[in-house]
Design a protein around this motif. Structure first.
Motif, PDB file in Angstrom:
ATOM      1  N   VAL A   1       5.017  19.831  13.845  1.00  0.00           N
ATOM      2  CA  VAL A   1       4.095  20.145  12.762  1.00  0.00           C
ATOM      3  C   VAL A   1       4.532  19.402  11.499  1.00  0.00           C
ATOM      4  N   ILE A   2       3.593  18.686  10.856  1.00  0.00           N
ATOM      5  CA  ILE A   2       3.899  18.134   9.536  1.00  0.00           C
ATOM      6  C   ILE A   2       4.045  19.328   8.611  1.00  0.00           C
ATOM      7  N   GLN A   3       5.206  19.383   7.915  1.00  0.00           N
ATOM      8  CA  GLN A   3       5.466  20.523   7.041  1.00  0.00           C
ATOM      9  C   GLN A   3       5.838  20.118   5.619  1.00  0.00           C
ATOM     10  N   VAL A   4       6.376  18.899   5.457  1.00  0.00           N
ATOM     11  CA  VAL A   4       6.815  18.445   4.143  1.00  0.00           C
ATOM     12  C   VAL A   4       6.627  16.937   4.036  1.00  0.00           C
ATOM     13  N   ARG A   5       6.710  16.477   2.786  1.00  0.00           N
ATOM     14  CA  ARG A   5       6.653  15.036   2.540  1.00  0.00           C
ATOM     15  C   ARG A   5       7.672  14.681   1.466  1.00  0.00           C
ATOM     16  N   GLN A   6       8.036  13.390   1.455  1.00  0.00           N
ATOM     17  CA  GLN A   6       8.887  12.831   0.407  1.00  0.00           C
ATOM     18  C   GLN A   6       8.220  11.548  -0.069  1.00  0.00           C
ATOM     19  N   THR A   7       8.232  11.311  -1.361  1.00  0.00           N
ATOM     20  CA  THR A   7       7.664  10.093  -1.925  1.00  0.00           C
ATOM     21  C   THR A   7       8.522   8.892  -1.539  1.00  0.00           C
ATOM     22  N   VAL A   8       7.861   7.824  -1.081  1.00  0.00           N
ATOM     23  CA  VAL A   8       8.563   6.584  -0.730  1.00  0.00           C
ATOM     24  C   VAL A   8       8.804   5.794  -2.012  1.00  0.00           C
ATOM     25  N   LEU A   9      10.067   5.434  -2.239  1.00  0.00           N
ATOM     26  CA  LEU A   9      10.434   4.672  -3.424  1.00  0.00           C
ATOM     27  C   LEU A   9      10.520   3.175  -3.145  1.00  0.00           C
ATOM     28  N   ASP A  10      10.973   2.814  -1.942  1.00  0.00           N
ATOM     29  CA  ASP A  10      11.120   1.398  -1.602  1.00  0.00           C
ATOM     30  C   ASP A  10      11.262   1.243  -0.098  1.00  0.00           C
ATOM     31  N   LEU A  11      10.933   0.058   0.384  1.00  0.00           N
ATOM     32  CA  LEU A  11      11.129  -0.330   1.778  1.00  0.00           C
ATOM     33  C   LEU A  11      11.974  -1.592   1.753  1.00  0.00           C
ATOM     34  N   GLU A  12      13.109  -1.550   2.418  1.00  0.00           N
ATOM     35  CA  GLU A  12      14.084  -2.633   2.332  1.00  0.00           C
ATOM     36  C   GLU A  12      14.405  -3.136   3.742  1.00  0.00           C
ATOM     37  N   GLU A  13      13.917  -4.319   4.069  1.00  0.00           N
ATOM     38  CA  GLU A  13      14.192  -4.901   5.380  1.00  0.00           C
ATOM     39  C   GLU A  13      15.575  -5.559   5.363  1.00  0.00           C
TER      40      GLU A  13
ATOM     41  N   GLU B   1       0.827  -1.209   0.000  1.00  0.00           N
ATOM     42  CA  GLU B   1       0.000   0.000   0.000  1.00  0.00           C
ATOM     43  C   GLU B   1       0.862   1.260   0.000  1.00  0.00           C
ATOM     44  N   ILE B   2       1.965   1.221   0.726  1.00  0.00           N
ATOM     45  CA  ILE B   2       2.860   2.383   0.791  1.00  0.00           C
ATOM     46  C   ILE B   2       3.548   2.588  -0.552  1.00  0.00           C
ATOM     47  N   LEU B   3       3.985   1.489  -1.164  1.00  0.00           N
ATOM     48  CA  LEU B   3       4.694   1.591  -2.444  1.00  0.00           C
ATOM     49  C   LEU B   3       3.770   1.907  -3.613  1.00  0.00           C
ATOM     50  N   ALA B   4       2.483   1.972  -3.366  1.00  0.00           N
ATOM     51  CA  ALA B   4       1.507   2.323  -4.413  1.00  0.00           C
ATOM     52  C   ALA B   4       1.330   3.836  -4.508  1.00  0.00           C
ATOM     53  N   GLY B   5       2.389   4.594  -4.176  1.00  0.00           N
ATOM     54  CA  GLY B   5       2.328   6.052  -4.302  1.00  0.00           C
ATOM     55  C   GLY B   5       2.344   6.787  -2.981  1.00  0.00           C
ATOM     56  N   GLY B   6       2.694   6.115  -1.897  1.00  0.00           N
ATOM     57  CA  GLY B   6       2.711   6.741  -0.574  1.00  0.00           C
ATOM     58  C   GLY B   6       3.916   7.639  -0.366  1.00  0.00           C
ATOM     59  N   SER B   7       3.829   8.453   0.657  1.00  0.00           N
ATOM     60  CA  SER B   7       4.891   9.387   1.018  1.00  0.00           C
ATOM     61  C   SER B   7       5.221   9.259   2.492  1.00  0.00           C
ATOM     62  N   LEU B   8       6.385   9.765   2.855  1.00  0.00           N
ATOM     63  CA  LEU B   8       6.756   9.913   4.255  1.00  0.00           C
ATOM     64  C   LEU B   8       6.557  11.380   4.598  1.00  0.00           C
ATOM     65  N   TYR B   9       5.651  11.655   5.533  1.00  0.00           N
ATOM     66  CA  TYR B   9       5.364  13.014   5.980  1.00  0.00           C
ATOM     67  C   TYR B   9       6.227  13.300   7.196  1.00  0.00           C
ATOM     68  N   TRP B  10       7.038  14.350   7.109  1.00  0.00           N
ATOM     69  CA  TRP B  10       7.969  14.697   8.175  1.00  0.00           C
ATOM     70  C   TRP B  10       7.344  15.693   9.149  1.00  0.00           C
ATOM     71  N   VAL B  11       7.448  15.385  10.445  1.00  0.00           N
ATOM     72  CA  VAL B  11       7.029  16.283  11.517  1.00  0.00           C
ATOM     73  C   VAL B  11       8.266  17.048  11.967  1.00  0.00           C
ATOM     74  N   ILE B  12       8.255  18.352  11.741  1.00  0.00           N
ATOM     75  CA  ILE B  12       9.353  19.230  12.134  1.00  0.00           C
ATOM     76  C   ILE B  12       8.795  20.225  13.141  1.00  0.00           C
ATOM     77  N   LYS B  13       9.368  20.233  14.334  1.00  0.00           N
ATOM     78  CA  LYS B  13       8.899  21.132  15.403  1.00  0.00           C
ATOM     79  C   LYS B  13       7.400  20.942  15.679  1.00  0.00           C
TER      80      LYS B  13
END
Length: 136
Positions: free
Chosen positions: A57-69, A43-55
């Motif tokens: 507050v969520i302020q930005v996101r980056q697209t997730v390209l892969d998850l590697e265990e 589900e994450i690799l189907a176009g999901g992003s990582l939303y960063w909480v800075i101070k």
């Protein structure tokens, strides 16, 4: 529908500081290592992003390209989250402190600033002040 992750951006005080770190990677995908591997990888690799909480507050996101265990040198399982080397500013969304990462449904994710009327045109310092005042 894609599923997102939300994570605290520890040690970063501003979007500009995070951008400076990304700039040192010459446009190459970046990696963030975390202890737990998301179980909903597809589900994450189907176009999901990582939303960063800075101070707080969520302020930005980056697209997730892969998850590697993987297993580290001490035998502990970990997960590399591979991210596109591009920050997308989002409408500010306050968050309480938490550990690790959390899932964030697409319908609960803050809108990109380009979708938020006038948000992309605000100077960073003014946006930061509005966030601090709770006026955004």
């Amino acid at each position: 529908m894609a599923l997102n992750l939300v994570k605290l951006c520890v040690g970063v005080d501003s979007v500009e500081q995070l951008q400076g770190w990304l700039d040192r990677h010459d446009g190459q995908p970046t990696m963030h290592t975390t202890r737990m591997t998301p179980k909903r990888k597809d589900e994450i690799l189907a176009g999901g992003s990582l939303y960063w909480v800075i101070k707080r507050v969520i302020q930005v996101r980056q697209t997730v390209l892969d998850l590697e265990e993987f297993t580290d040198s001490e035998g502990i399982k970990r997960c590399n989250i591979w991210l596109e080397n591009k920050l997308v500013r989002t409408a500010p969304s306050p968050r309480r402190a938490f550990q690790g990462w959390r899932y964030l449904k697409a319908e609960d994710a803050p809108a990109d600033l380009t979708e938020h009327a006038g948000g992309e045109d605000l100077p960073d310092e003014l946006r930061r002040k509005l966030i601090e005042l709770g006026a955004w």
